[in-house]
Design an enzyme around this catalytic site. Structure first.
Site, PDB file in Angstrom:
ATOM      1  N   SER A 225       0.845  -1.184   0.000  1.00  0.00           N
ATOM      2  CA  SER A 225       0.000   0.000   0.000  1.00  0.00           C
ATOM      3  C   SER A 225       0.887   1.243   0.000  1.00  0.00           C
ATOM      4  O   SER A 225       1.600   1.481  -0.957  1.00  0.00           O
ATOM      5  CB  SER A 225      -0.969  -0.032   1.174  1.00  0.00           C
ATOM      6  OG  SER A 225      -2.012   0.890   0.965  1.00  0.00           O
ATOM      7  N   ASP A 463      -9.287  -5.528  -4.239  1.00  0.00           N
ATOM      8  CA  ASP A 463      -8.801  -4.448  -3.381  1.00  0.00           C
ATOM      9  C   ASP A 463      -9.788  -3.282  -3.382  1.00  0.00           C
ATOM     10  O   ASP A 463     -10.219  -2.823  -4.437  1.00  0.00           O
ATOM     11  CB  ASP A 463      -7.437  -3.967  -3.865  1.00  0.00           C
ATOM     12  CG  ASP A 463      -6.649  -3.243  -2.786  1.00  0.00           C
ATOM     13  OD1 ASP A 463      -7.230  -2.350  -2.133  1.00  0.00           O
ATOM     14  OD2 ASP A 463      -5.460  -3.550  -2.601  1.00  0.00           O
ATOM     15  N   HIS A 501      -7.671  -5.501   0.501  1.00  0.00           N
ATOM     16  CA  HIS A 501      -6.541  -4.703   0.991  1.00  0.00           C
ATOM     17  C   HIS A 501      -6.090  -5.246   2.339  1.00  0.00           C
ATOM     18  O   HIS A 501      -6.387  -4.708   3.395  1.00  0.00           O
ATOM     19  CB  HIS A 501      -6.928  -3.234   1.091  1.00  0.00           C
ATOM     20  CG  HIS A 501      -5.749  -2.313   1.018  1.00  0.00           C
ATOM     21  ND1 HIS A 501      -5.079  -2.048  -0.161  1.00  0.00           N
ATOM     22  CD2 HIS A 501      -5.085  -1.624   1.973  1.00  0.00           C
ATOM     23  CE1 HIS A 501      -4.078  -1.235   0.069  1.00  0.00           C
ATOM     24  NE2 HIS A 501      -4.051  -0.962   1.355  1.00  0.00           N
TER      25      HIS A 501
END
Length: 572
Positions: A225, A463, A501
């Site tokens: 990320s 995600d 995520h």
């Protein structure tokens, strides 16, 4: 951003220790030693016993690293404490290590503007394998990355326990990973954007050389990320410093995540009142799975053949659209709600160019399996708030609003619902500037390729924070620029069905560091890898991790939980 985002790593941090009262020592760049009480104390040989390791570790306390040892402008660095740690957790080479806590001060010019220090942690294993791994952070960082865990989004054995010297920082400010208030300080913003990476790298390497007597044989970076963005950033900005990089769910288009969040907020909470409830997102996901789940031969609650599912986009939406005049809209989507779905799904296209000529942020795979019903999705209330928060209004909208206030306008009264993304007026130049400062959109990876660097990227196809379509778009840009053969020589992309995520229907544990090290040191190009699910209900379930554009398709009636029952195929 590990929670841009998932929660960042935590650390006890420097704890305000100053090293006062210690004998002053200064690292000499290029020399294997430190000045101590007028003489030179040679460090460097890997200690033979735990007692020797502890003794050599403590000697680092108080060491000063001059600004000349760090390539970017700083006021130098200081070791605040060095403590020998014996965990006995794994029996691996990193069970005993020297934990170094340090601080990098801003240069004199920046210090006058109130730019904070960069706090960092470096771990020096007693049985060092000769390699170093810098680890990325999450969200807006603000907490020291300890380097004692696995690389984010891998769930594998921590590299420290494998003998890697590991290190990370807080990126140059202290705060919550969800708070962007530091962005009002130009120096802190530059540190967060990219400068902390080089400054921390150089300080860590100076200490590694002082402690072991030599620099690392190999230098790696790993993160997800925000940490993935940081990984792509070092590929583009500091290619000479790294032999290999793991960049999972990289927030390449940082500006896009923030501005699409603004658009989502405007659709959900603006005049059209298109807020979509958790129940309706669940309804949407049910329709997607019914249409697309079994296309890969396995009805397992996740969409693998995203490309084929994308072709059923209109069909899925049409099946959910409320009929004209419907009195009961609990099991369908109203036009304003469909507008919000499209604000998530469709690309954000601007009528002006940002850095590197970019005008587009690819939308999310909401109609191909991404789950926006919880986690980082829409939030829990339809009520508008003057200042949105992640829990009630969704992560993307809340962070988009904060981006405008702290990074773009510098005006805390800015309301994202009133901001015209297509015609930002006097703020357009600032949006362009920020897009080049924060993010990793630069398509030029020539220098990294030329030095033999290797890049592994893993991206969840479900995600809900970093658009998988964006990661895919950057890969295609690389192929268009360099050709498939050159890209294959340095870049491996793994797109994972069911993975969001850091969470999702399938959360893989996989040996990213091992695959990268084999590629760098032995020339073993990563092919199909194996991921093992860490979700409690399906723990141990295995799937092949397929090099892009492949996806796992079940063969015959094989065991649904065995990777060998699936083959990597492509719908492209």
């Amino acid at each position: 951003m590990k929670n841009d985002m998932a929660a960042p790593e935590t650390s006890e941090g420097p704890g305000g220790q100053t090293g006062s009262g210690k004998v002053g020592r200064t690292f000499l760049p290029g020399c294997l030693g430190v000045l101590l009480a007028g003489g030179v104390l040679a460090l460097g040989a890997t200690p033979a016993t735990a007692a020797d390791s502890a003794t050599e570790c403590v000697k680092l306390t108080g060491m000063a690293i001059p600004a000349s040892a760090i390539a970017l402008p700083t006021g130098g660095a200081t070791v605040l404490s060095a403590q020998f740690v014996q965990t006995g957790e794994t029996g691996g080479p990193g069970d005993s290590y020297c934990r170094v806590l340090g601080r990098i001060t801003p240069d004199a010019a920046t210090a006058t503007t109130g730019t904070p220090e960069i706090n960092f942690q470096l771990n020096l294993p007693a049985r060092w394998n000769g390699k170093a791994l810098q680890m990325g952070g999450g969200g807006y960082n603000g907490t020291v990355v300890t380097g004692t865990t696995s690389v984010s989004f891998t769930r594998s054995t921590p590299p420290l326990y494998q003998g890697y010297a590991t290190y990370g920082s807080d990126s140059g400010h202290v705060g919550l990973s969800t708070s962007g208030d530091f962005g009002a300080n130009a120096g802190a913003l530059r540190n967060f954007a990219y400068e902390h990476l080089k400054k921390t790298h150089d300080a860590a390497f100076a200490l590694i050389e002082a402690h072991y007597g030599r620099r690392p044989d190999r230098s790696y970076f790993g993160g997800a990320s925000t940490g993935g963005r940081e990984g792509m950033t070092v590929v583009q900005r500091f290619p000479a410093d790294y032999d290999g990089v793991i960049a999972n769910a990289p927030a390449i288009y940082f500006w896009g995540m923030r501005l699409i969040g603004v658009r989502i907020g405007q659709a959900a909470y603006g005049p059209s009142h298109g807020y979509v409830s958790t129940a309706k997102f669940d309804l949407l996901r049910e329709a997607v799975l019914q249409a697309c789940d079994a296309q890969d031969g396995a009805a397992d609650g996740m969409v693998s053949d995203v490309a084929s599912c994308r072709g059923r986009h209109d069909e899925i939406l049409a099946s959910l659209r409320c009929k004209p005049g419907a009195n009961d809209t609990a099991r369908c989507l109203t036009e304003p709600e469909i507008g919000t779905v499209r604000s998530i799904e469709d690309d954000l296209v601007l009528p002006y160019s940002l850095a590197y000529g970019v005008t587009r942020y690819p939308g999310y795979t909401l109609l191909q399996g991404a789950d926006f019903a919880r986690g980082l999705g829409m939030g829990s209330t339809a009520a508008r708030a003057p200042v949105p928060n992640s829990a009630e209004h969704g992560y993307l909208y809340a962070q988009g609003d904060a981006y405008l206030r702290y990074f773009v306008t510098g005006d805390m009264s800015t309301d994202a619902l009133e901001f015209d993304l297509a015609h930002p007026g006097r703020y357009q130049d600032r949006l362009v500037e920020l897009s080049g400062l924060i993010g990793a959109m630069n398509p030029d990876t020539t220098a990294f390729q030329a030095r033999g660097g290797k890049l592994i990227v893993l991206q969840g196809l479900a995600d809900d924070a970093v658009s998988s379509n964006g990661t895919e778009a950057y890969y295609h840009d690389q192929v268009a620029r360099y050709g498939q053969e050159k890209v294959d020589a340095f870049f491996r992309l793994y797109m994972v069905p069911g993975f969001g995520h850091g969470r999702g229907t399938f959360v893989p544990s996989w040996d990213a560091v091992g695959a990268l090290d084999e590629w760098v040191t032995k020339g073993t190009t990563p092919g199909v890898l194996v991921g093992r699910d860490v979700n409690a209900a399906t723990a141990g379930r295995a799937r092949p991790l397929c090099p892009y554009p492949g996806y796992p398709r079940r063969q015959g009636e094989g065991d649904m939980n065995a990777a060998g029952s699936f083959a990597c195929v492509s719908s492209q």
